[in-house]
Design a protein around this motif. Structure first.
Motif, PDB file in Angstrom:
ATOM      1  N   LEU A  81       7.395  83.844   4.178  1.00 59.49           N
ATOM      2  CA  LEU A  81       6.986  83.326   2.877  1.00 59.49           C
ATOM      3  C   LEU A  81       8.219  83.018   2.051  1.00 59.49           C
ATOM      4  O   LEU A  81       9.114  83.863   1.905  1.00 59.49           O
ATOM      5  CB  LEU A  81       6.108  84.351   2.157  1.00 59.49           C
ATOM      6  N   VAL A  82       8.272  81.814   1.521  1.00 65.54           N
ATOM      7  CA  VAL A  82       9.418  81.388   0.731  1.00 65.54           C
ATOM      8  C   VAL A  82       8.925  80.511  -0.416  1.00 65.54           C
ATOM      9  O   VAL A  82       7.905  79.824  -0.292  1.00 65.54           O
ATOM     10  CB  VAL A  82      10.442  80.639   1.609  1.00 65.54           C
ATOM     11  N   GLN A  83       9.634  80.534  -1.515  1.00 62.66           N
ATOM     12  CA  GLN A  83       9.265  79.692  -2.636  1.00 62.66           C
ATOM     13  C   GLN A  83       9.764  78.269  -2.429  1.00 62.66           C
ATOM     14  O   GLN A  83      10.699  78.025  -1.658  1.00 62.66           O
ATOM     15  CB  GLN A  83       9.811  80.256  -3.944  1.00 62.66           C
ATOM     16  N   ALA A  84       9.130  77.336  -3.100  1.00 61.13           N
ATOM     17  CA  ALA A  84       9.543  75.946  -3.009  1.00 61.13           C
ATOM     18  C   ALA A  84      11.019  75.799  -3.349  1.00 61.13           C
ATOM     19  O   ALA A  84      11.516  76.406  -4.297  1.00 61.13           O
ATOM     20  CB  ALA A  84       8.696  75.079  -3.931  1.00 61.13           C
ATOM     21  N   GLY A  85      11.696  74.993  -2.559  1.00 63.99           N
ATOM     22  CA  GLY A  85      13.133  74.811  -2.725  1.00 63.99           C
ATOM     23  C   GLY A  85      13.979  75.743  -1.888  1.00 63.99           C
ATOM     24  O   GLY A  85      15.191  75.538  -1.773  1.00 63.99           O
ATOM     25  N   GLY A  86      13.355  76.743  -1.299  1.00 69.08           N
ATOM     26  CA  GLY A  86      14.068  77.702  -0.484  1.00 69.08           C
ATOM     27  C   GLY A  86      14.291  77.224   0.925  1.00 69.08           C
ATOM     28  O   GLY A  86      13.967  76.085   1.285  1.00 69.08           O
ATOM     29  N   SER A  87      14.829  78.123   1.749  1.00 62.70           N
ATOM     30  CA  SER A  87      15.196  77.783   3.115  1.00 62.70           C
ATOM     31  C   SER A  87      14.708  78.837   4.094  1.00 62.70           C
ATOM     32  O   SER A  87      14.572  80.016   3.757  1.00 62.70           O
ATOM     33  CB  SER A  87      16.716  77.655   3.251  1.00 62.70           C
ATOM     34  N   LEU A  88      14.456  78.393   5.306  1.00 59.40           N
ATOM     35  CA  LEU A  88      14.159  79.265   6.429  1.00 59.40           C
ATOM     36  C   LEU A  88      14.826  78.695   7.670  1.00 59.40           C
ATOM     37  O   LEU A  88      15.008  77.485   7.776  1.00 59.40           O
ATOM     38  CB  LEU A  88      12.653  79.387   6.684  1.00 59.40           C
ATOM     39  N   ARG A  89      15.155  79.571   8.591  1.00 57.38           N
ATOM     40  CA  ARG A  89      15.697  79.147   9.874  1.00 57.38           C
ATOM     41  C   ARG A  89      14.800  79.676  10.980  1.00 57.38           C
ATOM     42  O   ARG A  89      14.703  80.889  11.182  1.00 57.38           O
ATOM     43  CB  ARG A  89      17.116  79.662  10.065  1.00 57.38           C
ATOM     44  N   LEU A  90      14.159  78.770  11.685  1.00 54.75           N
ATOM     45  CA  LEU A  90      13.305  79.136  12.796  1.00 54.75           C
ATOM     46  C   LEU A  90      14.101  79.131  14.093  1.00 54.75           C
ATOM     47  O   LEU A  90      15.016  78.327  14.274  1.00 54.75           O
ATOM     48  CB  LEU A  90      12.128  78.170  12.926  1.00 54.75           C
TER      49      LEU A  90
END
Length: 126
Positions: free
Chosen positions: A11-20
């Motif tokens: 779960l991340v807020q808009a504008g954030g980042s994730l690395r799959l």
């Protein structure tokens, strides 16, 4: 045994980042193309990105181009999807898939892949 295991969702807020991450085993990783796809509940599956490990060529859906980056670490048999500037419409289950590009004439977004992972949930809050 062929395995594709996705991880890194959350779960991340808009504008954030994730690395799959997509960790592969049981096949000749260096010869394969690895694609990322996603599907939100009640919506059709859609293509996200693809990388061909033999030459490093990449493809992106227009909806993520400039925000997402696909990469491959052949030594680790792992493909990554760096997702930046995330939007609520990016919310979906993300799947990685693998196929031998020498055996397919269909485009990368055709969903014609031999192996699929279990998926990892990405949720972007507004």
């Amino acid at each position: 045994e062929v395995q594709l295991v996705e991880s890194g969702g959350g779960l991340v807020q808009a504008g954030g980042s994730l690395r799959l991450s997509c960790a592969a085993s049981g096949f000749s990783f260096d010869d394969y193309a690895i694609g990322w796809f996603r599907q939100a509940p009640g919506k059709e599956r859609e293509e996200v990105s693809c990388i061909t490990n033999s030459d490093g060529s990449t493809n992106y859906a227009d909806s993520v181009k400039g925000r997402f980056t696909i990469s491959s670490d052949n030594a680790k048999n792992t493909v990554y999807l760096q997702m930046n500037s995330l939007k609520p419409e990016d919310t979906a289950v993300y799947y990685c898939a693998a196929r031998d590009p020498r055996l397919y004439a269909s485009p990368w977004w055709s969903f014609e892949y031999d192996y699929w992972g279990q998926g990892t949930q990405v949720t972007v809050s507004s």
